[in-house]
Design an enzyme around this catalytic site. Structure first.
Site, mmCIF file in Angstrom:
data_model
loop_
_atom_site.group_PDB
_atom_site.id
_atom_site.type_symbol
_atom_site.label_atom_id
_atom_site.label_comp_id
_atom_site.label_asym_id
_atom_site.label_seq_id
_atom_site.Cartn_x
_atom_site.Cartn_y
_atom_site.Cartn_z
ATOM 1 N N SER A 1 0.819 -1.204 0.000
ATOM 2 C CA SER A 1 0.000 0.000 0.000
ATOM 3 C C SER A 1 0.862 1.268 0.000
ATOM 4 O O SER A 1 1.753 1.386 -0.841
ATOM 5 C CB SER A 1 -0.957 -0.057 1.198
ATOM 6 N N ASP B 1 -8.508 -4.837 -6.379
ATOM 7 C CA ASP B 1 -8.134 -3.868 -5.351
ATOM 8 C C ASP B 1 -9.097 -2.682 -5.424
ATOM 9 O O ASP B 1 -9.187 -2.027 -6.452
ATOM 10 C CB ASP B 1 -6.687 -3.410 -5.626
ATOM 11 N N HIS C 1 -6.870 -5.754 -2.105
ATOM 12 C CA HIS C 1 -5.737 -4.893 -1.758
ATOM 13 C C HIS C 1 -4.780 -5.549 -0.759
ATOM 14 O O HIS C 1 -3.569 -5.477 -0.910
ATOM 15 C CB HIS C 1 -6.275 -3.583 -1.174
#
EC number: 2.3.1.-
Length: 420
Positions: free
Chosen positions: A235, A329, A363
């Site tokens: 991330s 995601d 994600h």
């Protein structure tokens, strides 16, 4: 015959599969197997599946398909990766990795046990202990100069290939991946960069000098193999990981899991360089039916508006880069970002990048058998954030990518094959 629920191994690392069998039941009989685990704050996570016993009155999760419940079909580890929070939007994260495992209770019922309001006694139970740290791994608390974190060292003399582990805007110190990688022979520094000890409470900018200091600290450690280190990052952490790959010569192998390839939201500083960020188009936030907010489309429109100064110069990276992306995601169109970086490398005649794209994965691609976290509460937002992911595709991506990550680091951080 006595009814039995057998799980082997009942004490193992979290990335090791467990085989689950029920025996001593009537033939062609419907049963329920339920898994329950509590996190350190006593939040409960549960999963269940309904099975039909065979002629011998047995259920073997490696062969018997689930007929219903939290998943359908043959999934030996389904009860683990389909664990869901009883209170919506909680994410299962192990904080204390050294002193206790995740304790998962498995319960067998001889009927379809689906009503939460009815208590049925179980016919058999079994506890499974899932550790994030293997025997002999040591943890050192790190306070060196400005650097804050925890260093996990495998057993043995070393030197070991060194890796820095970075998470995203969750902040604080996240150790579970570092301790698990150390259990597989890597020396890993779980690095905090805000909201921990005396570090800034809020992240105002990304100060790459701090991350260079961490890289130098790791390389100067007597148990770390020279001449360079790896970075594993997720991330916002993967944006920083990629910046480290581009600007720091110490970094020779970088894994970026679902991160942007542009400087996003906050400026990046390194020595005299300041990179201005691109801002998200917040009017493109979408609210999922669950109430969680999806940011996926907030950076897409920027593709036509990008200025070269916001884009990370991947062509300058000295080492190898592995992009791992989930095509589902919901926080970021990470495939678009990775694809752009791959094109940029190709335009400069570089073959140092590789992309693994997983259709259906979300994600938060974590170690194998981790429960899918589709969305979780973000105190900063005052609402839940959507991460996306289809249960089965995400589980498959976690298993495959974990093997690939270790292969990648072994290949590019080890000069001599004999060390691991």
């Amino acid at each position: 015959m006595m009814v039995q629920l057998i799980a082997t191994p009942s004490n193992a690392l979290v990335d090791e599969p467990v085989s689950i069998r029920a025996t001593g039941l009537p033939p062609s009989h419907i049963v329920t197997i339920k898994a329950t685990v509590k996190d350190e704050k006593d939040n409960v996570f549960q999963s269940k599946a309904f099975y039909k016993t065979n002629e011998a009155g047995e259920v073997d999760l490696e062969q018997t398909p689930a007929l219903g419940g939290d998943y359908v079909g043959v999934h030996p580890m389904g009860l683990f990766f389909s664990l869901k929070p009883k209170k919506a939007f909680h994410r299962l994260i192990k904080k204390d990795v050294m002193n206790s495992p995740l304790c998962i209770s498995l319960d067998l019922y001889d009927s379809v046990n689906w009503l939460e309001t009815v208590r049925i006694p179980s016919k058999a139970s079994q506890r499974v202990q899932r550790w994030f740290v293997g025997p002999g791994v040591k943890r050192e608390q790190i306070q060196e100069g400005r650097v804050r974190g925890a260093l996990f060292l495998p057993p043995g003399k070393g030197p070991f290939p060194g890796i820095i582990d970075l998470f995203g805007l969750i902040g604080g110190l996240v150790e579970f991946r570092a301790s698990l990688l150390a259990s597989h022979g890597f020396a890993v520094l779980a690095l905090a960069y805000f909201a921990y000890e005396d570090l800034p409470e809020k992240l105002q900018e990304v100060d790459l000098d701090y991350f260079e200091e961490a890289a130098n600290f790791l390389l100067s450690h007597p148990k770390i193999q020279q001449p360079g280190i790896g970075v594993i990052s997720t991330s916002k952490g993967a944006e920083i990981g990629l910046a480290m790959a581009c600007y720091l010569k110490q970094v020779i192998a970088t894994v970026c899991i679902n991160g942007p390839t542009t400087i996003t939201g906050l400026p990046l500083r390194y020595q005299d360089l300041v990179v201005t960020p691109i801002q998200q188009a917040l009017e493109r936030i979408e609210v999922h039916v669950s109430g969680a907010v999806c940011f996926r489309h907030t950076t897409q429109y920027l593709q036509n508006k990008l200025y070269s100064q916001n884009i990370l110069p991947v062509e300058k990276a000295q080492g190898k880069i592995l992009f791992i992306v989930g095509e589902n995601d919901e926080l970021l169109d990470s495939k678009l970002h990775a694809q752009r970086a791959m094109n940029q490398l190709r335009r400069h005649g570089r073959s140092s990048g590789k992309m693994l794209a997983y259709p259906g994965a979300g994600h938060l691609i974590e170690p194998p058998y981790s429960p899918l976290c589709f969305a979780s509460w973000r105190p900063v937002l005052g609402q839940p954030m959507c991460f996306g992911g289809d249960l089965m595709a995400h589980a498959a991506a976690q298993e495959h990518s974990w093997r690939e990550i270790q292969k990648f680091f072994r290949k590019h951080l080890l000069q001599s094959r004999s060390k691991l």
